[in-house]
Design an enzyme around this catalytic site. Structure first.
Site, PDB file in Angstrom:
ATOM      1  CD  GLU A 318      63.823  40.119  29.133  1.00 31.45           C
ATOM      2  OE1 GLU A 318      62.926  39.707  29.880  1.00 31.45           O
ATOM      3  OE2 GLU A 318      63.863  41.278  28.680  1.00 31.45           O
ATOM      4  NE  ARG A 349      72.746  40.659  30.923  1.00 31.02           N
ATOM      5  CZ  ARG A 349      71.457  40.867  31.184  1.00 31.02           C
ATOM      6  NH1 ARG A 349      70.590  40.909  30.186  1.00 31.02           N
ATOM      7  NH2 ARG A 349      71.036  41.027  32.428  1.00 31.02           N
TER       8      ARG A 349
END
Length: 432
Positions: A318, A349
């Site tokens: 993250e 991502r």
């Protein structure tokens, strides 16, 4: 090329830093701890309280879902929330939004309820991996009406109990599959044994957090064997959960210290924690910064230069978007490894970071689970956030050093940090 089609009214221009940042930033509570504490209380037999709770989109979705299933939650007091477990029941519908904790922590709990509980979420949530968890629940005795794609939407019809037992799964796409099962394991008639069979589980500290919090609630958990977790059946007790600051949300504020040759202090940083965000301390040092953990909190300082890094982020994926943003502003190339699981997060991502940083003039390439970032002189432009709070944080970090960076939408930061634009202005001394 960066897409500039986002309506101008939704855009937010990231402020650039004209001076070194010197700030103290008080962060709201950890989303990860909040989600686990709420589920453990709903699975328990006595009330709990949550101090320093996080009020954000993900936790609001979790609260709404648990209330719909029969848990009483009083959120009137911003300092302390009161949670009272109740009989879990349907029929009801659960809105998961984009929250992985809602879509993966609550189905095992729903399998122990009475009645039909339907799960759905935001459009992109339907593309997020769910099949390993749903397959495991069916092996444990759950009745699930699933979509053809294997993820959201789906409906679980419970009979008030679940047999449980042993299950083998591949959790390489998300540690949340394991955590979701373990959190409700004490409710299963036979308890639960989960075995992971596959590549290393990403974000392993999150599983350790789950185990630690289960034990704190009175569960008997055996994690002594690698990739195997056993939870005994039993009654969970209520308690006071003291929610730590969200250390992953510290990333953009600490990055500002490095980029501006300044300093940032995060009060309340725990001396010991299972939060993956604690890896920030090591990462900042690798980049060339200095860190100090004291009674005042965690302080990061820049020394005027940022050097590239080569690092495995499999345990704290993250952090990747903000770390990629720092790397794009470094003096030498960086390689970020072990992050293939990020392709199944709020957005892909790896692809998003590659597209958006390159759209500002950067040089980023992605393989299956690696980002390689070669610093280039960046220019302004629209940085699309893909409804992903971490992408928005990355764009704000780049904007510190690159004028005229516009976020397509900053509101997505409300997922875990609802006051981010104001906090960012305060960090730079531009807020009221």
């Amino acid at each position: 090329m960066t897409d500039t089609s986002a309506p101008a009214a939704q855009r937010w221009r990231a402020p650039s830093a004209s001076n070194p940042v010197h700030a103290k930033v008080a962060l709201p509570g950890s989303k990860s701890m909040m989600a686990r504490a709420l589920v453990l209380t709903a699975a328990g037999v006595t009330a709990s309280s949550l101090t320093a709770p996080l009020r954000a989109r993900d936790t609001s979705l979790m609260v709404a879902a648990l209330r719909a299933m029969g848990t009483r939650i009083d959120t009137e007091d911003d300092a302390v929330w009161q949670v009272q477990p109740g009989a879990l029941r349907g029929p009801t519908q659960i809105d998961c939004g984009l929250a992985g904790t809602v879509m993966r922590f609550l189905p095992p709990l729903a399998a122990t309820a009475t009645g039909a509980i339907a799960f759905d979420g935001d459009p992109h949530a339907r593309t997020r991996p769910m099949a390993p968890l749903l397959d495991a629940l069916e092996q444990l005795g759950a009745n699930i009406d699933r979509s053809a794609e294997g993820g959201l939407p789906f409906t679980i019809t419970g009979m008030g109990r679940l047999a449980g037992g042993e299950v083998t799964m591949n959790a390489a796409l998300s540690s949340q599959f394991i955590s979701g099962l373990l959190l409700s394991g004490p409710l299963f008639d036979q308890g639960l044994t989960v075995r992971h069979d596959g590549p290393p589980v990403p974000s392993a500290p999150h599983v350790r957090m789950t185990v630690d919090m289960l034990r704190a609630a009175g569960a008997v958990v055996d994690d002594s064997q690698r990739d195997t977790w056993r939870v005994e059946p039993g009654r969970l007790s209520g308690r006071t959960w003291n929610i730590e600051p969200d250390l992953s949300n510290a990333a953009p504020f600490m990055a500002a210290a490095l980029i501006t040759n300044g300093s940032t202090t995060i009060p309340g940083w725990p001396q010991e924690t299972s939060q993956p965000g604690d890896l920030l301390r090591d990462v900042l040092v690798e980049f060339g910064g200095r860190v100090e953990l004291s009674d005042a909190g965690m302080t990061a300082r820049g020394d005027g230069r940022i050097r590239g890094i080569d690092i495995d982020l499999s345990e704290a994926g993250e952090l990747t978007p903000v770390i990629a943003a720092i790397a794009a502003l470094a003096e030498t190339p960086s390689t970020l490894r072990g992050i293939g699981h990020l392709r199944g997060h709020e957005t892909d991502r790896l692809a998003a970071l590659t597209t958006e940083i390159n759209g500002l003039g950067g040089d980023v390439t992605a393989t299956e689970d690696v980002l390689r970032i070669r610093p280039r002189k960046l220019h302004g432009g629209v940085f699309n956030t893909y409804d992903d709070h971490r992408m928005a944080q990355a764009a704000a970090v780049i904007g510190l050093a690159v004028p005229e960076v516009e976020l397509s939408d900053v509101a997505c930061t409300s997922k875990t940090l609802p006051d981010f634009p104001h906090m960012w202005d305060q960090l730079l001394g531009t807020g009221s």
